[in-house]
Design a protein around this motif. Sequence first.
Motif, PDB file in Angstrom:
ATOM      1  N   LEU A  59     -84.891   1.480  29.029  1.00 56.96           N
ATOM      2  CA  LEU A  59     -83.762   2.343  28.685  1.00 56.96           C
ATOM      3  C   LEU A  59     -83.840   3.657  29.451  1.00 56.96           C
ATOM      4  CD1 LEU A  59     -81.342   3.298  27.012  1.00 56.96           C
ATOM      5  CD2 LEU A  59     -82.938   3.878  25.171  1.00 56.96           C
ATOM      6  N   LEU A  60     -84.986   4.298  29.416  1.00 58.46           N
ATOM      7  CA  LEU A  60     -85.134   5.580  30.107  1.00 58.46           C
ATOM      8  C   LEU A  60     -84.932   5.423  31.612  1.00 58.46           C
ATOM      9  CD1 LEU A  60     -88.244   6.948  28.169  1.00 58.46           C
ATOM     10  CD2 LEU A  60     -85.871   7.725  27.959  1.00 58.46           C
ATOM     11  N   GLN A  61     -85.401   4.316  32.172  1.00 57.88           N
ATOM     12  CA  GLN A  61     -85.284   4.121  33.613  1.00 57.88           C
ATOM     13  C   GLN A  61     -83.851   3.885  34.053  1.00 57.88           C
ATOM     14  OE1 GLN A  61     -86.753   0.522  36.006  1.00 57.88           O
ATOM     15  NE2 GLN A  61     -88.508   1.916  36.158  1.00 57.88           N
ATOM     16  N   CYS A  62     -83.045   3.247  33.213  1.00 54.58           N
ATOM     17  CA  CYS A  62     -81.683   2.912  33.637  1.00 54.58           C
ATOM     18  C   CYS A  62     -80.691   4.063  33.463  1.00 54.58           C
ATOM     19  CB  CYS A  62     -81.180   1.671  32.899  1.00 54.58           C
ATOM     20  SG  CYS A  62     -80.629   1.953  31.205  1.00 54.58           S
ATOM     21  N   LEU A  63     -81.074   5.118  32.765  1.00 48.98           N
ATOM     22  CA  LEU A  63     -80.128   6.208  32.511  1.00 48.98           C
ATOM     23  C   LEU A  63     -79.596   6.864  33.791  1.00 48.98           C
ATOM     24  CD1 LEU A  63     -81.719   7.848  29.344  1.00 48.98           C
ATOM     25  CD2 LEU A  63     -79.588   6.536  29.469  1.00 48.98           C
ATOM     26  N   GLU A  92     -83.106  13.658  24.533  1.00 48.40           N
ATOM     27  CA  GLU A  92     -83.378  14.577  25.636  1.00 48.40           C
ATOM     28  C   GLU A  92     -83.123  13.918  26.987  1.00 48.40           C
ATOM     29  OE1 GLU A  92     -86.857  17.319  23.493  1.00 48.40           O
ATOM     30  OE2 GLU A  92     -87.407  15.691  24.871  1.00 48.40           O
ATOM     31  N   ALA A  93     -83.311  12.590  27.055  1.00 50.91           N
ATOM     32  CA  ALA A  93     -83.121  11.876  28.316  1.00 50.91           C
ATOM     33  C   ALA A  93     -81.653  11.584  28.607  1.00 50.91           C
ATOM     34  CB  ALA A  93     -83.917  10.575  28.304  1.00 50.91           C
ATOM     35  N   GLY A  94     -80.789  11.723  27.607  1.00 49.87           N
ATOM     36  CA  GLY A  94     -79.369  11.543  27.868  1.00 49.87           C
ATOM     37  C   GLY A  94     -78.676  10.440  27.108  1.00 49.87           C
ATOM     38  N   VAL A  95     -79.325   9.878  26.081  1.00 52.73           N
ATOM     39  CA  VAL A  95     -78.630   8.921  25.218  1.00 52.73           C
ATOM     40  C   VAL A  95     -77.807   9.728  24.216  1.00 52.73           C
ATOM     41  CG1 VAL A  95     -78.862   7.002  23.612  1.00 52.73           C
ATOM     42  CG2 VAL A  95     -80.502   7.262  25.491  1.00 52.73           C
ATOM     43  N   ASP A  96     -76.501   9.543  24.246  1.00 54.51           N
ATOM     44  CA  ASP A  96     -75.609  10.381  23.440  1.00 54.51           C
ATOM     45  C   ASP A  96     -75.578   9.979  21.975  1.00 54.51           C
ATOM     46  OD1 ASP A  96     -74.442  12.058  25.619  1.00 54.51           O
ATOM     47  OD2 ASP A  96     -73.779  10.105  26.348  1.00 54.51           O
ATOM     48  N   GLY A  97     -75.638   8.676  21.703  1.00 56.65           N
ATOM     49  CA  GLY A  97     -75.569   8.214  20.325  1.00 56.65           C
ATOM     50  C   GLY A  97     -76.450   7.006  20.118  1.00 56.65           C
ATOM     51  N   MET A  98     -77.113   6.933  18.956  1.00 56.56           N
ATOM     52  CA  MET A  98     -78.041   5.844  18.656  1.00 56.56           C
ATOM     53  C   MET A  98     -77.703   5.221  17.316  1.00 56.56           C
ATOM     54  SD  MET A  98     -81.470   7.793  20.001  1.00 56.56           S
ATOM     55  CE  MET A  98     -80.696   9.415  20.164  1.00 56.56           C
ATOM     56  N   THR A  99     -77.835   3.893  17.246  1.00 57.30           N
ATOM     57  CA  THR A  99     -77.527   3.167  16.025  1.00 57.30           C
ATOM     58  C   THR A  99     -78.744   2.387  15.553  1.00 57.30           C
ATOM     59  OG1 THR A  99     -76.752   1.176  17.174  1.00 57.30           O
ATOM     60  CG2 THR A  99     -75.125   2.922  16.783  1.00 57.30           C
ATOM     61  N   ALA A 153     -71.065   3.254  27.923  1.00 57.22           N
ATOM     62  CA  ALA A 153     -72.087   2.220  28.006  1.00 57.22           C
ATOM     63  C   ALA A 153     -72.686   2.027  26.627  1.00 57.22           C
ATOM     64  CB  ALA A 153     -73.182   2.606  28.995  1.00 57.22           C
ATOM     65  N   PHE A 154     -72.887   0.760  26.263  1.00 52.09           N
ATOM     66  CA  PHE A 154     -73.574   0.454  25.002  1.00 52.09           C
ATOM     67  C   PHE A 154     -74.679  -0.542  25.327  1.00 52.09           C
ATOM     68  CE2 PHE A 154     -72.391   0.769  20.295  1.00 52.09           C
ATOM     69  CZ  PHE A 154     -73.697   0.582  19.869  1.00 52.09           C
ATOM     70  N   LEU A 155     -75.929  -0.141  25.091  1.00 52.31           N
ATOM     71  CA  LEU A 155     -77.085  -0.977  25.401  1.00 52.31           C
ATOM     72  C   LEU A 155     -77.599  -1.654  24.133  1.00 52.31           C
ATOM     73  CD1 LEU A 155     -78.987   1.323  27.909  1.00 52.31           C
ATOM     74  CD2 LEU A 155     -77.423  -0.551  28.408  1.00 52.31           C
ATOM     75  N   GLY A 156     -78.029  -2.922  24.298  1.00 51.74           N
ATOM     76  CA  GLY A 156     -78.490  -3.708  23.165  1.00 51.74           C
ATOM     77  C   GLY A 156     -79.857  -3.292  22.671  1.00 51.74           C
ATOM     78  N   ASP A 157     -80.236  -3.873  21.546  1.00 48.54           N
ATOM     79  CA  ASP A 157     -81.425  -3.524  20.784  1.00 48.54           C
ATOM     80  C   ASP A 157     -82.630  -3.216  21.672  1.00 48.54           C
ATOM     81  OD1 ASP A 157     -79.535  -5.335  19.540  1.00 48.54           O
ATOM     82  OD2 ASP A 157     -80.816  -5.319  17.781  1.00 48.54           O
ATOM     83  N   VAL A 158     -83.108  -1.989  21.606  1.00 47.97           N
ATOM     84  CA  VAL A 158     -84.271  -1.550  22.388  1.00 47.97           C
ATOM     85  C   VAL A 158     -85.537  -2.030  21.681  1.00 47.97           C
ATOM     86  CG1 VAL A 158     -85.514   0.438  23.295  1.00 47.97           C
ATOM     87  CG2 VAL A 158     -83.006   0.444  23.252  1.00 47.97           C
ATOM     88  N   VAL A 159     -86.338  -2.850  22.367  1.00 43.22           N
ATOM     89  CA  VAL A 159     -87.492  -3.495  21.735  1.00 43.22           C
ATOM     90  C   VAL A 159     -88.803  -2.951  22.305  1.00 43.22           C
ATOM     91  CG1 VAL A 159     -88.649  -5.674  21.243  1.00 43.22           C
ATOM     92  CG2 VAL A 159     -86.153  -5.594  21.349  1.00 43.22           C
ATOM     93  N   GLY A 160     -89.557  -2.244  21.478  1.00 43.79           N
ATOM     94  CA  GLY A 160     -90.904  -1.811  21.814  1.00 43.79           C
ATOM     95  C   GLY A 160     -91.002  -0.938  23.053  1.00 43.79           C
ATOM     96  N   ALA A 161     -92.229  -0.796  23.557  1.00 40.77           N
ATOM     97  CA  ALA A 161     -92.479   0.043  24.727  1.00 40.77           C
ATOM     98  C   ALA A 161     -91.742  -0.439  25.973  1.00 40.77           C
ATOM     99  CB  ALA A 161     -93.983   0.136  24.996  1.00 40.77           C
ATOM    100  N   PRO A 162     -91.688  -1.760  26.259  1.00 42.79           N
ATOM    101  CA  PRO A 162     -90.927  -2.191  27.445  1.00 42.79           C
ATOM    102  C   PRO A 162     -89.453  -1.813  27.356  1.00 42.79           C
ATOM    103  CG  PRO A 162     -92.358  -3.947  26.666  1.00 42.79           C
ATOM    104  CD  PRO A 162     -92.372  -2.895  25.603  1.00 42.79           C
ATOM    105  N   GLY A 163     -88.887  -1.926  26.159  1.00 43.37           N
ATOM    106  CA  GLY A 163     -87.497  -1.554  25.985  1.00 43.37           C
ATOM    107  C   GLY A 163     -87.272  -0.064  26.127  1.00 43.37           C
ATOM    108  N   ARG A 164     -88.171   0.733  25.564  1.00 45.60           N
ATOM    109  CA  ARG A 164     -88.040   2.186  25.696  1.00 45.60           C
ATOM    110  C   ARG A 164     -88.053   2.603  27.159  1.00 45.60           C
ATOM    111  NH1 ARG A 164     -92.163   2.122  21.651  1.00 45.60           N
ATOM    112  NH2 ARG A 164     -93.709   3.036  23.075  1.00 45.60           N
ATOM    113  N   ARG A 165     -88.992   2.026  27.913  1.00 46.40           N
ATOM    114  CA  ARG A 165     -89.113   2.395  29.325  1.00 46.40           C
ATOM    115  C   ARG A 165     -87.918   1.908  30.137  1.00 46.40           C
ATOM    116  NH1 ARG A 165     -95.218   0.264  28.766  1.00 46.40           N
ATOM    117  NH2 ARG A 165     -96.141   2.155  27.861  1.00 46.40           N
TER     118      ARG A 165
END
Length: 290
Positions: free
Chosen positions: A18-22, A57-64, A4-16
């Motif tokens: 991302l964490l929720q969909c893991l 820690e939440a399970g994102v393996d790689g970040m760009t 899975a590759f998720l697009g640009d995480v934007v601010g607090a809504p994006g962070r949440r």
Amino acid sequence: MRIAFLGDVVGAPGRRALLQCLPDLRGPRRVDVVLANVENTASGSGLLPDQHKRFAEAGVDGMTLGDHAFRKNKIRSALESADDLIRPFNLPGTAWGRGAMTLRKPGLPAVHVITLMGRLFMNGPQAGDPFAALDGWLERLHAQHRDGPPPVIVVEIHAEATSEKVALGWHANGRVAAVVGTHTHVPTADARVLPRPGPDPTIPGDVRPGVGGTAYVTDLGMTGPDDSCLGRRVDRVLSFMTRCVPSPFDVAEGNPHAHGVLIDVDETTGLATAIERYDVAADVGAAPFV
């Protein structure tokens, strides 16, 4: 394997979001490796060390990261020491951090990830030729795997121009598992596995075409508030665009989604067999939103 590759995480809504969909990605979607572009995580621009740590820690393996890679000076230590965080490969060699990473998980082949920055219409750090940079890196990587199974390679092109992204996809076709575009925050409808192209009739004896099998999408979209202008508050952007009144482009809040793709890869060939869009609305009534 499934990536899975998720697009640009934007601010607090994006962070949440991302964490929720893991849990969905790891469970029902059967994803083995989760990648995400996180360059807009910190209030819409850059990444902070605690955010990088939380995602890992939440399970994102790689970040760009992309053109906002160095907006937060505090990220320097993570960029230079972490194995799961990269900035554009084709920046000057003196830039902080690395531009490629190798992710290893038990029972799976290693996944090699490189992020490249486009040159057309891009502001910020001056990047070198992404095509030449990719060729040199692939040559060295494939040489390392000459006597073994083909490597699984994912390429991110962080660019403004769709033409540059599409061209890089065809350039890499047959040599990598996937080429995905980021930066413009708008999901595109062209996700597909590229076919084997025919030879160029304008070049006598041309036999250069790849074997096909590279998953491609021009832009993943963003993981953030869909009711926005590319993640920013609509009223602020309209005030600037319609009245030329300077206004802080604060991150919006409404209708957060996780946008990206799921890529299926044949481990014996290192090439893709399928790609599908991943577009999921966040539940703002559940954790971590509440």
